[in-house]
Design an enzyme around this catalytic site. Sequence first.
Site, PDB file in Angstrom:
ATOM      1  N   ASP A  58      -4.404  -1.165  -1.318  1.00 21.17           N
ATOM      2  CA  ASP A  58      -4.994   0.122  -1.652  1.00 21.17           C
ATOM      3  C   ASP A  58      -4.244   0.804  -2.790  1.00 21.17           C
ATOM      4  O   ASP A  58      -3.157   0.362  -3.194  1.00 21.17           O
ATOM      5  CB  ASP A  58      -4.971   1.046  -0.431  1.00 21.17           C
ATOM      6  N   TYR A 116       5.029  -7.745   5.147  1.00 19.64           N
ATOM      7  CA  TYR A 116       5.021  -6.398   4.577  1.00 19.64           C
ATOM      8  C   TYR A 116       6.346  -5.713   4.866  1.00 19.64           C
ATOM      9  O   TYR A 116       6.960  -5.921   5.913  1.00 19.64           O
ATOM     10  CB  TYR A 116       3.898  -5.543   5.177  1.00 19.64           C
TER      11      TYR A 116
END
Length: 265
Positions: A58, A116
């Site tokens: 994003d 992540y």
Amino acid sequence: MDTAQKQRWAITLSYDGSRFYGWQKQAGGVPTVQAALETALARIAGESVATTVAGRTDTGVHATAQVVHFDTAAVRPAQAWIRGVNAHLPEGIAVLHARQVAPGFHARFDASGRHYRYLLESAPVRSPLLKNRAGWTHLELDIGPMRRAAALLVGEQDFSSFRAAGCQAKSPVKTIYRADLTQSAGLVRLDLHGNAFLHHMVRNIMGALVYVGSGRLSVEGFAALIQERSRLKAPPTFMPDGLYLTGVDYPGAYGIVRPQIPEWL
């Protein structure tokens, strides 16, 4: 793809998500990572190039080791897809590695795991040097409960409580292999390794862990939140600034090596 005429390449790239409106191309010419990369690839290939990414990110989300594949009829050495492409990329994106792969390789569907890291600053005043590089909370955090809560994420579970409303994943059931939380010099690092992640999943997890660390949510409450399987009772989504895609795993036969996380991160 006509394998007699085209080659499939896999590239690993790093980018500063604060400079782009996410990965995916958008109407209106807004800057995105995909649009910039495909423009640069086309300059080297001498033809239009379409890319497929391991995981879309994003607006504001960074990557230290994103993986992309593309097909091209252009015969070029690996360095052309690294140095040549980098010469045509805007600031904020860099190709790190390039490798010709088997025609059937797929950057997304062949990925067996994703890594992540969320970098969080805990300080009364936000450092201007960490803006867009780390998330921030003015709250003082107790790392012990946060670690215990993070450990509850490990395993195959329904993560609906951490799923964005517009998530397009077919199933909310994912497997987290590792969830480590550390703190050093006022910076908290959350490292997650899983087979796949839901939209906003890491940011939603971090939002809940901040609640735990600040005493607004107990470890037992965090466990109950997972079992609720509902976003309605969960804490707000945390800011994108501190989120980094740090690696994608593939079967060894493809020869795609996951780079180490940079020391500065």
